[in-house]
Design a protein around this motif. Structure first.
Motif, PDB file in Angstrom:
ATOM      1  N   GLY A 140       0.812  -1.144  -0.014  1.00 45.31           N
ATOM      2  CA  GLY A 140      -0.056  -0.086   0.042  1.00 45.31           C
ATOM      3  C   GLY A 140       0.694   1.216   0.141  1.00 45.31           C
ATOM      4  N   GLU A 141       1.825   1.171   0.826  1.00 51.23           N
ATOM      5  CA  GLU A 141       2.902   2.512   0.626  1.00 51.23           C
ATOM      6  C   GLU A 141       4.245   2.118   0.283  1.00 51.23           C
ATOM      7  OE1 GLU A 141       3.142   4.736   4.310  1.00 51.23           O
ATOM      8  OE2 GLU A 141       0.796   4.510   4.649  1.00 51.23           O
ATOM      9  N   ASP A 162      -4.693   4.611 -12.953  1.00 51.99           N
ATOM     10  CA  ASP A 162      -5.508   3.394 -12.507  1.00 51.99           C
ATOM     11  C   ASP A 162      -5.556   3.140 -10.987  1.00 51.99           C
ATOM     12  OD1 ASP A 162      -6.429   3.068 -15.382  1.00 51.99           O
ATOM     13  OD2 ASP A 162      -4.617   1.875 -15.671  1.00 51.99           O
ATOM     14  N   PHE A 163      -4.691   3.690 -10.420  1.00 44.64           N
ATOM     15  CA  PHE A 163      -4.571   3.357  -8.852  1.00 44.64           C
ATOM     16  C   PHE A 163      -5.711   4.172  -8.165  1.00 44.64           C
ATOM     17  CE2 PHE A 163       0.397   2.380  -9.550  1.00 44.64           C
ATOM     18  CZ  PHE A 163      -0.179   1.248 -10.083  1.00 44.64           C
ATOM     19  N   GLY A 223       8.145  14.209 -21.279  1.00 44.55           N
ATOM     20  CA  GLY A 223       6.860  14.033 -21.745  1.00 44.55           C
ATOM     21  C   GLY A 223       5.762  14.816 -21.395  1.00 44.55           C
ATOM     22  N   VAL A 224       4.583  14.416 -21.317  1.00 41.26           N
ATOM     23  CA  VAL A 224       3.320  15.114 -20.990  1.00 41.26           C
ATOM     24  C   VAL A 224       2.590  14.178 -19.713  1.00 41.26           C
ATOM     25  CG1 VAL A 224       1.019  15.851 -21.619  1.00 41.26           C
ATOM     26  CG2 VAL A 224       2.827  15.712 -23.345  1.00 41.26           C
ATOM     27  N   PHE A 225       2.426  14.976 -18.635  1.00 41.20           N
ATOM     28  CA  PHE A 225       1.838  14.608 -17.448  1.00 41.20           C
ATOM     29  C   PHE A 225       0.541  13.991 -17.761  1.00 41.20           C
ATOM     30  CE2 PHE A 225      -0.263  14.649 -13.267  1.00 41.20           C
ATOM     31  CZ  PHE A 225       0.455  13.687 -12.608  1.00 41.20           C
ATOM     32  N   PRO A 226       0.110  12.683 -17.270  1.00 46.92           N
ATOM     33  CA  PRO A 226      -1.352  12.358 -17.555  1.00 46.92           C
ATOM     34  C   PRO A 226      -2.268  12.978 -16.647  1.00 46.92           C
ATOM     35  CG  PRO A 226       0.080  10.517 -17.396  1.00 46.92           C
ATOM     36  CD  PRO A 226       0.795  11.534 -16.830  1.00 46.92           C
ATOM     37  N   ALA A 227      -3.162  14.132 -17.150  1.00 50.74           N
ATOM     38  CA  ALA A 227      -4.018  14.986 -16.353  1.00 50.74           C
ATOM     39  C   ALA A 227      -5.027  14.055 -15.466  1.00 50.74           C
ATOM     40  CB  ALA A 227      -4.797  15.825 -17.257  1.00 50.74           C
ATOM     41  N   LYS A 228      -5.165  12.800 -15.928  1.00 48.04           N
ATOM     42  CA  LYS A 228      -6.232  11.990 -15.287  1.00 48.04           C
ATOM     43  C   LYS A 228      -5.866  11.516 -14.012  1.00 48.04           C
ATOM     44  CE  LYS A 228      -8.879   9.780 -19.108  1.00 48.04           C
ATOM     45  NZ  LYS A 228      -9.147   8.500 -19.840  1.00 48.04           N
ATOM     46  N   ILE A 229      -4.364  11.734 -13.607  1.00 46.73           N
ATOM     47  CA  ILE A 229      -3.821  11.343 -12.357  1.00 46.73           C
ATOM     48  C   ILE A 229      -4.591  12.459 -11.573  1.00 46.73           C
ATOM     49  CG2 ILE A 229      -1.858  11.359 -10.945  1.00 46.73           C
ATOM     50  CD1 ILE A 229      -0.468  10.041 -13.306  1.00 46.73           C
ATOM     51  N   LEU A 230      -4.670  13.710 -11.988  1.00 50.37           N
ATOM     52  CA  LEU A 230      -5.173  14.721 -10.988  1.00 50.37           C
ATOM     53  C   LEU A 230      -6.586  14.585 -10.509  1.00 50.37           C
ATOM     54  CD1 LEU A 230      -3.221  17.826 -12.383  1.00 50.37           C
ATOM     55  CD2 LEU A 230      -3.537  17.447 -10.082  1.00 50.37           C
ATOM     56  N   PRO A 276      12.497   3.361 -17.331  1.00 46.49           N
ATOM     57  CA  PRO A 276      11.272   3.923 -17.400  1.00 46.49           C
ATOM     58  C   PRO A 276      10.435   2.856 -16.402  1.00 46.49           C
ATOM     59  CG  PRO A 276      11.063   2.831 -19.252  1.00 46.49           C
ATOM     60  CD  PRO A 276      12.555   2.597 -19.002  1.00 46.49           C
ATOM     61  N   ILE A 277       9.301   3.329 -15.651  1.00 49.06           N
ATOM     62  CA  ILE A 277       8.585   2.616 -14.766  1.00 49.06           C
ATOM     63  C   ILE A 277       7.934   1.378 -15.704  1.00 49.06           C
ATOM     64  CG2 ILE A 277       6.593   2.578 -13.536  1.00 49.06           C
ATOM     65  CD1 ILE A 277       7.196   5.437 -12.723  1.00 49.06           C
ATOM     66  N   ASP A 278       8.089   0.230 -15.555  1.00 46.65           N
ATOM     67  CA  ASP A 278       7.789  -1.067 -16.006  1.00 46.65           C
ATOM     68  C   ASP A 278       6.353  -1.384 -15.912  1.00 46.65           C
ATOM     69  OD1 ASP A 278       8.595  -3.298 -17.715  1.00 46.65           O
ATOM     70  OD2 ASP A 278       7.722  -4.223 -16.122  1.00 46.65           O
ATOM     71  N   SER A 279       5.408  -1.800 -17.057  1.00 47.59           N
ATOM     72  CA  SER A 279       4.313  -2.077 -17.012  1.00 47.59           C
ATOM     73  C   SER A 279       4.002  -3.161 -15.889  1.00 47.59           C
ATOM     74  CB  SER A 279       3.984  -2.736 -18.389  1.00 47.59           C
ATOM     75  OG  SER A 279       4.680  -4.189 -18.521  1.00 47.59           O
ATOM     76  N   SER A 280       4.923  -3.932 -15.462  1.00 46.73           N
ATOM     77  CA  SER A 280       4.675  -4.672 -14.276  1.00 46.73           C
ATOM     78  C   SER A 280       4.215  -3.890 -12.971  1.00 46.73           C
ATOM     79  CB  SER A 280       5.705  -5.584 -13.944  1.00 46.73           C
ATOM     80  OG  SER A 280       6.714  -4.934 -13.603  1.00 46.73           O
ATOM     81  N   PHE A 281       4.430  -2.774 -13.082  1.00 48.03           N
ATOM     82  CA  PHE A 281       4.077  -1.828 -11.783  1.00 48.03           C
ATOM     83  C   PHE A 281       2.649  -1.858 -11.871  1.00 48.03           C
ATOM     84  CE2 PHE A 281       3.932   2.118  -9.446  1.00 48.03           C
ATOM     85  CZ  PHE A 281       5.138   1.800  -8.496  1.00 48.03           C
ATOM     86  N   ALA A 282       1.879  -2.160 -12.719  1.00 51.64           N
ATOM     87  CA  ALA A 282       0.649  -1.802 -12.702  1.00 51.64           C
ATOM     88  C   ALA A 282      -0.234  -3.165 -11.965  1.00 51.64           C
ATOM     89  CB  ALA A 282      -0.170  -2.269 -14.180  1.00 51.64           C
ATOM     90  N   LYS A 283       0.668  -4.073 -11.411  1.00 51.29           N
ATOM     91  CA  LYS A 283       0.170  -5.084 -10.696  1.00 51.29           C
ATOM     92  C   LYS A 283      -0.126  -4.662  -9.162  1.00 51.29           C
ATOM     93  CE  LYS A 283       2.390  -8.862 -13.164  1.00 51.29           C
ATOM     94  NZ  LYS A 283       3.151 -10.086 -13.184  1.00 51.29           N
ATOM     95  N   LEU A 284       0.523  -3.553  -8.902  1.00 53.18           N
ATOM     96  CA  LEU A 284       0.423  -2.942  -7.414  1.00 53.18           C
ATOM     97  C   LEU A 284      -0.914  -2.086  -7.284  1.00 53.18           C
ATOM     98  CD1 LEU A 284       4.094  -2.170  -7.050  1.00 53.18           C
ATOM     99  CD2 LEU A 284       2.955  -4.077  -6.059  1.00 53.18           C
ATOM    100  N   ARG A 285      -2.029  -2.871  -7.491  1.00 45.46           N
ATOM    101  CA  ARG A 285      -3.371  -1.935  -7.403  1.00 45.46           C
ATOM    102  C   ARG A 285      -3.485  -1.384  -5.943  1.00 45.46           C
ATOM    103  NH1 ARG A 285      -6.338  -2.157 -12.308  1.00 45.46           N
ATOM    104  NH2 ARG A 285      -4.851  -2.356 -13.749  1.00 45.46           N
ATOM    105  N   SER A 286      -2.980  -2.039  -5.136  1.00 50.80           N
ATOM    106  CA  SER A 286      -3.285  -1.507  -3.651  1.00 50.80           C
ATOM    107  C   SER A 286      -2.610  -0.056  -3.255  1.00 50.80           C
ATOM    108  CB  SER A 286      -3.086  -2.628  -2.744  1.00 50.80           C
ATOM    109  OG  SER A 286      -3.991  -3.831  -2.856  1.00 50.80           O
ATOM    110  N   LEU A 287      -1.781   0.219  -4.037  1.00 50.21           N
ATOM    111  CA  LEU A 287      -0.916   1.323  -3.590  1.00 50.21           C
ATOM    112  C   LEU A 287      -1.614   2.612  -3.309  1.00 50.21           C
ATOM    113  CD1 LEU A 287       2.196   1.404  -6.019  1.00 50.21           C
ATOM    114  CD2 LEU A 287       2.294   0.968  -3.518  1.00 50.21           C
TER     115      LEU A 287
END
Length: 564
Positions: A213-214, A256-257, A272-279, A225-236
């Motif tokens: 989680g943290e 998606d977190f 690059g461009v920061f994904p606005a959806k994170i905000l 770069p941050i690898d796609s496997s990072f997406a598995k940490l959905r509890s973060l």
């Protein structure tokens, strides 16, 4: 109907016994646990004059009552908190600490182990769920034995970086070998540990922690770069990766977190461009992307109230205007947009940010007038310098801000008079309004106000009239800059003697006359120790006595009438 003899007997004798049996017994330390703790204490090297827990351990009392010790109901030691006990050594393979088999929580943070290696004996504490060795002075390779602590929920090995001080290493074994069996981890803090891993490697290693989680791994020599496997940490919920050379864009997968509350990626060489959806994440409270000069982005419309409390985008290439819906961020307390490329007006809706404590929007291209901040009662810091802001300052702009410490409006085009309400704020330490178009006379103030003022910079404006005598009552004043205005009147140099903390004074290029009492340059009392004295074009006729000035490195008395 009356109570029978047997019922009375039950109430008098049996019921009290049953009640006593249901009261939980207070745990008492088992003898072997007490001996282990006492042997542990005697083996430690610690400063007894600074210790607040160990120094009080005494075998005449129950060890379960010792400061820093927690026992279960059976009397076994399950918790040991020796944070900041000035321990410098005494823990080795044979330490009795590693015989406390029931220990679940161990905190040795903020001690001074003088670059010793983490002992492998920690692996004997198989019941540990919480281990905190942060900022304890350990250094060198983290032992592989720690990987045997498979019940860990929290692991904190973070450390502050100091030049020339050895750091912890996680290279052989690497991160993957350390955490491969710690599948219960929910909190992992490795800040300052030299991991030196590529994006694919450290992301793959963490992907085996489904409950994480943290995650805090700032300044760990990670690359991207941050690898796609990072997406598995959905509890973060918390991601801190500051001060790593990721050299890559922020991946869209972070949007998606849904549980994310904090994202810190400062000084990561992002591009690059920061994904606005994170905000737009519903739980996001903290976002820090500062010191990423190649990172582009803009702020989206905030269609709903957000829990965002900290937004730091300083030294990035964010552009565009601030949306009017910015005022919906009612929980925002820290806003730092300094040294970006924002433009356009500052929306009046920002007056609704009642929780603001820190506001820095300096070095942008903002235009127009500023909103009133009188509803932001918690404000301590305002910096709007180096923009193209204009218009007058009104009393309502800053009235009723009891905690304001710092205000910087330099290098704009504000005009009109400086509101007297600004000089009535009791906690102000720095007022910097130079390089604007302020005019009119200077307002005085009472001795009760501005008693904490350290810096007053009103230079390069169009101020007129005399300098109020109350300016020379500011006993704590360190810097006074009033140059390049239209100030008039005569000032006795002796009036500076009351400013005992003054180190920088600039009264140049006004219509002032500086006089020294008497027929020569001697003063009845010496001036304070000044490092920079600028009195250019002040109609000065006598060279002042500076014989006591041992710290002065800058002196400008040009364009005066000094003779002899």
């Amino acid at each position: 109907m009356g109570i029978s003899f047997f019922q009375q007997l039950f109430l008098i004798i049996i019921l009290p016994v049953l009640c006593i049996a249901t009261v939980p017994a207070k745990s008492q330390c088992l003898e072997d646990q007490e001996l282990l703790l006492f042997h542990f204490k005697n083996s430690l090297k610690f400063d007894s004059s600074l210790s607040t827990k160990l120094v009080l351990w005494n075998q005449t009392t129950d060890c379960c009552l010792w400061d820093g010790v927690t026992c279960d109901n059976a009397g076994y030691v399950i918790g040991l908190d020796l944070n900041n006990e000035f321990i410098s050594g005494g823990i080795d393979r044979s330490s009795s600490l590693f015989s406390l088999q029931f220990l679940q929580s161990l905190n040795l943070s903020s001690n001074q182990f003088n670059s010793l290696q983490i002992p492998p004996g920690f692996s004997n504490l198989a019941s540990l769920t919480h281990l905190n060795l942060s900022n304890s002075g350990f250094a060198g390779q983290i032992p592989i034995e720690l990987s045997r602590l498979t019940r860990l929920v929290t692991l904190d090995l973070s450390t502050l970086y100091f030049p020339g001080v050895r750091s912890l290493l996680l290279q052989n074994p690497d991160l993957a070998m350390l955490v491969q069996n710690m599948t219960e981890l929910t909190q992992l803090y490795l800040d300052g540990v030299n991991i030196s891993a590529r994006g694919y490697d450290w992301c793959q290693a963490l992907s085996s922690l489904p409950n994480l989680g943290e995650l805090s791994m700032s300044n760990c020599y990670l690359s991207g770069p941050i690898d796609s496997s990072f997406a598995k940490l959905r509890s973060l919920s918390v991601i801190r990766l500051d001060q790593n050379n990721l050299s890559a864009p922020v991946p869209q997968l972070i949007a998606d977190f849904k549980n994310l509350t904090a994202l810190r990626l400062a000084s990561c060489n992002l591009n690059g461009v920061f994904p606005a959806k994170i905000l737009e994440l519903p739980a996001l409270q903290t976002l820090d992307l500062s010191l990423n000069g190649l990172l582009n982005g803009s702020l989206p419309e905030f269609n709903h109230d957000r829990p965002l409390q900290t937004l730091v985008l300083s030294y990035t290439n964010f552009t565009g205007a601030l949306p009017y819906s910015f005022g919906k961020l009612g929980m925002l307390s820290r806003l730092d947009l300094s040294r970006c490329n924002f433009s356009g007006p500052i929306p009046n809706s920002m007056a609704n940010l009642t929780q603001l404590v820190y506001l820095d929007m300096s070095s942008n291209k903002f235009t127009g007038s500023i909103p009133s901040y009188w509803m932001s009662k918690n404000l301590t810091h305002i910096d709007l310098s180096l923009n193209a802001l204009s218009g007058p300052l009104l009393s309502t702009h800053f009235e009723g801000l009891p905690d304001l410490v710092y205000i910087d409006l330099r290098f704009n085009t504000f005009n009109g008079s400086i509101p007297s309400s600004l000089f009535a704020l009791p906690t102000l330490q720095k007022i910097q309004l130079s390089n604007n178009h302020f005019d009119g006379p200077l307002a005085g103030f009472s001795k009760a106000s501005l008693s904490m003022l350290d810096t007053l910079d009103l230079s390069s404006n169009k101020l007129q009239g005399p300098i109020p005598k109350s300016f020379f009552d500011l006993k704590g004043l360190n810097v006074l800059l009033l140059s390049s205005n239209n100030l008039t009147g005569t000032i006795q140099l002796e009036s500076l003697q009351s400013l005992g903390n003054l180190t920088t004074l600039d009264l140049s290029y006004n219509n002032l006359s500086i006089e020294i009492s008497g027929s020569n340059s001697s003063l009845s009392s010496p001036l304070p120790q000044i490092t920079a004295l600028k009195l250019a074009s002040c109609n000065l006729k006598i060279f002042p006595d500076l014989s006591n000035q041992s710290r002065m490195f800058m002196l400008d008395l040009s364009n005066n009438q000094i003779g002899g």
